[in-house]
Design a protein around this motif. Structure first.
Motif, PDB file in Angstrom:
ATOM      1  N   VAL A  36       0.861  -1.179   0.000  1.00 48.14           N
ATOM      2  CA  VAL A  36       0.000   0.000   0.000  1.00 48.14           C
ATOM      3  C   VAL A  36       0.901   1.234   0.000  1.00 48.14           C
ATOM      4  O   VAL A  36       1.688   1.423   0.930  1.00 48.14           O
ATOM      5  N   VAL A  40      -1.231   6.677   0.037  1.00 49.60           N
ATOM      6  CA  VAL A  40      -2.594   6.172   0.207  1.00 49.60           C
ATOM      7  C   VAL A  40      -2.911   6.030   1.688  1.00 49.60           C
ATOM      8  O   VAL A  40      -3.994   6.401   2.142  1.00 49.60           O
ATOM      9  N   LEU A  69     -10.277  -0.599   2.010  1.00 46.81           N
ATOM     10  CA  LEU A  69      -9.116  -0.466   1.126  1.00 46.81           C
ATOM     11  C   LEU A  69      -8.541  -1.828   0.751  1.00 46.81           C
ATOM     12  O   LEU A  69      -8.174  -2.057  -0.407  1.00 46.81           O
ATOM     13  N   CYS A  72     -10.702  -3.403  -1.875  1.00 46.97           N
ATOM     14  CA  CYS A  72     -10.471  -2.746  -3.167  1.00 46.97           C
ATOM     15  C   CYS A  72      -9.145  -3.184  -3.788  1.00 46.97           C
ATOM     16  O   CYS A  72      -9.062  -3.384  -4.996  1.00 46.97           O
ATOM     17  N   MET A  73      -8.127  -3.343  -2.984  1.00 47.26           N
ATOM     18  CA  MET A  73      -6.804  -3.680  -3.506  1.00 47.26           C
ATOM     19  C   MET A  73      -6.642  -5.160  -3.820  1.00 47.26           C
ATOM     20  O   MET A  73      -5.927  -5.519  -4.750  1.00 47.26           O
ATOM     21  N   ALA A 113      -8.791   5.017  -3.720  1.00 50.80           N
ATOM     22  CA  ALA A 113      -8.238   3.820  -4.367  1.00 50.80           C
ATOM     23  C   ALA A 113      -8.273   3.947  -5.884  1.00 50.80           C
ATOM     24  O   ALA A 113      -7.321   3.543  -6.568  1.00 50.80           O
ATOM     25  N   VAL A 118      -4.838   1.865  -7.263  1.00 46.98           N
ATOM     26  CA  VAL A 118      -4.491   0.666  -6.509  1.00 46.98           C
ATOM     27  C   VAL A 118      -5.680  -0.289  -6.407  1.00 46.98           C
ATOM     28  O   VAL A 118      -5.601  -1.308  -5.727  1.00 46.98           O
ATOM     29  N   ILE A 119      -6.755   0.024  -7.079  1.00 49.65           N
ATOM     30  CA  ILE A 119      -7.966  -0.788  -7.008  1.00 49.65           C
ATOM     31  C   ILE A 119      -7.921  -1.889  -8.064  1.00 49.65           C
ATOM     32  O   ILE A 119      -7.403  -1.683  -9.167  1.00 49.65           O
TER      33      ILE A 119
END
Length: 134
Positions: A36, A40, A69, A72-73, A113, A118-119
């Motif tokens: 990450v 972010v 997060l 999403c990642m 994100a 980074v998604i």
């Protein structure tokens, strides 16, 4: 009062407590903190701190932000394998709700994100997410 979020003075005192806690929450969700971007993490903490007048967010709010997060990642399937279907479905419900209320923290974190790229594409596709520029 603004809480310092980054490294201590000249790197002598280490990372701030909120960042260390954020990293610990990421690890607990099976997402290594080094994956990450620091920007972010800092932006996510700032989003949470908007509602607390610059104070460190309570652990439950921070954990909820990290869960969103991480989903999403990682994407739905890897997140579910690591964290269970119940939490995965909860996060998906939160994303649906955030799409209806674009002013809440969840919507801001999803947008973060998206803008930070980074998604997972599968999350973007599943929820038909898009970031308006301009």
């Amino acid at each position: 009062m603004i809480l310092p979020l980054s490294l201590g003075f000249m790197g002598r005192f280490g990372r701030s407590a909120p960042l260390r806690a954020f990293d610990a929450d990421l690890r607990a969700l099976d997402l290594h903190p080094n994956l990450v971007p620091e920007a972010v993490k800092l932006a996510a903490l700032r989003i949470l701190m908007e509602k607390t007048g610059g104070r460190e967010p309570i652990s439950a709010r921070r954990r909820a932000a990290v869960e969103l997060l991480a989903y999403c990642m990682l994407g739905a399937d890897p997140f579910a394998r690591a964290n269970g279907i119940v939490l995965t479905e909860d996060i998906e419900s939160r994303i649906d709700a955030a799409l209806d209320d674009e002013t809440g923290n969840d919507a801001k974190l999803i947008l973060l994100a998206l803008h930070a790229n980074v998604i997972q594409p599968s999350v973007v596709e599943r929820f038909r997410l898009e970031a308006e520029s301009g």
